[in-house]
Design a protein around this motif. Sequence first.
Motif, PDB file in Angstrom:
ATOM      1  N   PHE A 190       0.820  -1.209   0.000  1.00 43.47           N
ATOM      2  CA  PHE A 190       0.000   0.000   0.000  1.00 43.47           C
ATOM      3  C   PHE A 190       0.860   1.268   0.000  1.00 43.47           C
ATOM      4  O   PHE A 190       0.493   2.284  -0.607  1.00 43.47           O
ATOM      5  CB  PHE A 190      -0.933   0.018   1.215  1.00 43.47           C
ATOM      6  N   THR A 191       1.993   1.220   0.674  1.00 43.28           N
ATOM      7  CA  THR A 191       2.875   2.385   0.718  1.00 43.28           C
ATOM      8  C   THR A 191       3.374   2.743  -0.672  1.00 43.28           C
ATOM      9  O   THR A 191       3.615   3.920  -0.977  1.00 43.28           O
ATOM     10  CB  THR A 191       4.068   2.124   1.666  1.00 43.28           C
ATOM     11  N   ARG A 192       3.535   1.754  -1.529  1.00 39.35           N
ATOM     12  CA  ARG A 192       3.941   2.029  -2.907  1.00 39.35           C
ATOM     13  C   ARG A 192       2.923   2.913  -3.612  1.00 39.35           C
ATOM     14  O   ARG A 192       3.260   3.655  -4.534  1.00 39.35           O
ATOM     15  CB  ARG A 192       4.077   0.722  -3.695  1.00 39.35           C
ATOM     16  N   ILE A 241      -6.461  -6.251   1.395  1.00 38.83           N
ATOM     17  CA  ILE A 241      -6.495  -5.584   0.088  1.00 38.83           C
ATOM     18  C   ILE A 241      -7.914  -5.169  -0.269  1.00 38.83           C
ATOM     19  O   ILE A 241      -8.145  -4.057  -0.767  1.00 38.83           O
ATOM     20  CB  ILE A 241      -5.897  -6.504  -0.996  1.00 38.83           C
ATOM     21  N   ARG A 242      -8.896  -6.039  -0.017  1.00 40.74           N
ATOM     22  CA  ARG A 242     -10.294  -5.672  -0.312  1.00 40.74           C
ATOM     23  C   ARG A 242     -10.718  -4.456   0.525  1.00 40.74           C
ATOM     24  O   ARG A 242     -11.437  -3.574   0.041  1.00 40.74           O
ATOM     25  CB  ARG A 242     -11.215  -6.859  -0.039  1.00 40.74           C
ATOM     26  N   ASN A 262     -11.829 -19.779  -3.081  1.00 41.83           N
ATOM     27  CA  ASN A 262     -11.207 -20.009  -4.380  1.00 41.83           C
ATOM     28  C   ASN A 262     -11.147 -18.758  -5.247  1.00 41.83           C
ATOM     29  O   ASN A 262     -10.874 -18.845  -6.448  1.00 41.83           O
ATOM     30  CB  ASN A 262     -11.969 -21.112  -5.131  1.00 41.83           C
ATOM     31  N   SER A 263     -11.365 -17.618  -4.645  1.00 40.50           N
ATOM     32  CA  SER A 263     -11.341 -16.367  -5.418  1.00 40.50           C
ATOM     33  C   SER A 263      -9.923 -15.986  -5.802  1.00 40.50           C
ATOM     34  O   SER A 263      -8.951 -16.326  -5.127  1.00 40.50           O
ATOM     35  CB  SER A 263     -11.951 -15.226  -4.587  1.00 40.50           C
ATOM     36  N   VAL A 264      -9.818 -15.243  -6.889  1.00 42.64           N
ATOM     37  CA  VAL A 264      -8.533 -14.705  -7.314  1.00 42.64           C
ATOM     38  C   VAL A 264      -8.084 -13.656  -6.309  1.00 42.64           C
ATOM     39  O   VAL A 264      -8.895 -12.884  -5.792  1.00 42.64           O
ATOM     40  CB  VAL A 264      -8.652 -14.098  -8.724  1.00 42.64           C
ATOM     41  N   MET A 265      -6.800 -13.634  -6.018  1.00 44.47           N
ATOM     42  CA  MET A 265      -6.277 -12.635  -5.081  1.00 44.47           C
ATOM     43  C   MET A 265      -6.458 -11.240  -5.670  1.00 44.47           C
ATOM     44  O   MET A 265      -6.014 -10.960  -6.787  1.00 44.47           O
ATOM     45  CB  MET A 265      -4.795 -12.882  -4.826  1.00 44.47           C
ATOM     46  N   PRO A 266      -7.147 -10.338  -4.957  1.00 45.77           N
ATOM     47  CA  PRO A 266      -7.294  -8.964  -5.459  1.00 45.77           C
ATOM     48  C   PRO A 266      -5.940  -8.241  -5.464  1.00 45.77           C
ATOM     49  O   PRO A 266      -5.009  -8.629  -4.745  1.00 45.77           O
ATOM     50  CB  PRO A 266      -8.262  -8.331  -4.455  1.00 45.77           C
ATOM     51  N   GLN A 267      -5.860  -7.217  -6.272  1.00 45.59           N
ATOM     52  CA  GLN A 267      -4.638  -6.413  -6.345  1.00 45.59           C
ATOM     53  C   GLN A 267      -4.928  -5.036  -5.748  1.00 45.59           C
ATOM     54  O   GLN A 267      -5.981  -4.448  -5.994  1.00 45.59           O
ATOM     55  CB  GLN A 267      -4.179  -6.260  -7.795  1.00 45.59           C
ATOM     56  N   PRO A 268      -4.021  -4.499  -4.950  1.00 52.53           N
ATOM     57  CA  PRO A 268      -4.265  -3.175  -4.358  1.00 52.53           C
ATOM     58  C   PRO A 268      -4.290  -2.081  -5.421  1.00 52.53           C
ATOM     59  O   PRO A 268      -3.512  -2.111  -6.370  1.00 52.53           O
ATOM     60  CB  PRO A 268      -3.088  -3.005  -3.393  1.00 52.53           C
ATOM     61  N   LYS A 269      -5.204  -1.141  -5.214  1.00 55.05           N
ATOM     62  CA  LYS A 269      -5.384  -0.062  -6.192  1.00 55.05           C
ATOM     63  C   LYS A 269      -5.084   1.289  -5.543  1.00 55.05           C
ATOM     64  O   LYS A 269      -5.192   1.450  -4.354  1.00 55.05           O
ATOM     65  CB  LYS A 269      -6.822  -0.066  -6.724  1.00 55.05           C
TER      66      LYS A 269
END
Length: 286
Positions: free
Chosen positions: A205-207, A259-260, A279-286
Amino acid sequence: MTKPKQQEFNLDADTGLPLPTGSEPSAAVIDVTPALARKWLRNNTHNRTVRDRAIDDYARDMVAGHWSLNGEALKFSREGAVLDGQHRLHAVVAADVTVPMMVVVGLDPTAQETMDTGRKRTTGDLMGLRGETNAHVLAAILRRVWAWDTGDFRFTGSYAATNRECAELLSERPDIRRSAEIAARTRNAFPHIPASMLGVSHHLFTRLDADETAWFFQRIGDGAELPVGHPILALRARVTSERLESLRLPEFRYLAYLIRTWNAVREGRSLDRLVHPPNSVMPQPK
């Protein structure tokens, strides 16, 4: 890697091993080439089952130039059989590089029974020896950030970062120390999320936004001044409920929750209930 000064010794014409200097075992530093490793492995007739993951880990360090001459030796019996070091030899072949190694020859074959019985030095041990604060938390975060950056978002890949790869990652991204500090602090305030996942998410998240990340983790810790329906309240409720039910979740589920929650906060969305199906796809931080 500094090339050590080669010693003067005689080699056995058949095995390529240094000849013992007397009746007792003796040692020498040798440049182990892929060809030499193959020759020695032909006499690897009584050893443990080969672990491909160990070979892969060693080979990556060798290719990257991270393999150090640290006193750990390849060990051979009086008859030239490999007693200890088969994974290192296989790694030399796999990496197709020449590596200087200590070689001990002239050992009694029964000595193999007492080899490799010590406790392996972990990445946490390495960080502690270097004087790092929160050494074991830092080590856990480094291993998982490394995995994330290689596309292993669930941390279940066939291989993991070596100690040297973790040290290199810390050298490249010293800010991960701050993520470990915040993870330990947040975990102390709110003990329902693994410190490793707090640290990985803090780094990710810091990125994106350092200031918002600082606020986000303060609120995870204290839950203060958040309105009904705020995603962080949903996160705190979810992991607290699972902790009370003594559920044992894979650690990536906690990262998915974080992340969610982060994405919902960034998008200004309310969350009454936080879910992440197994079994969900790993979310990506936005």
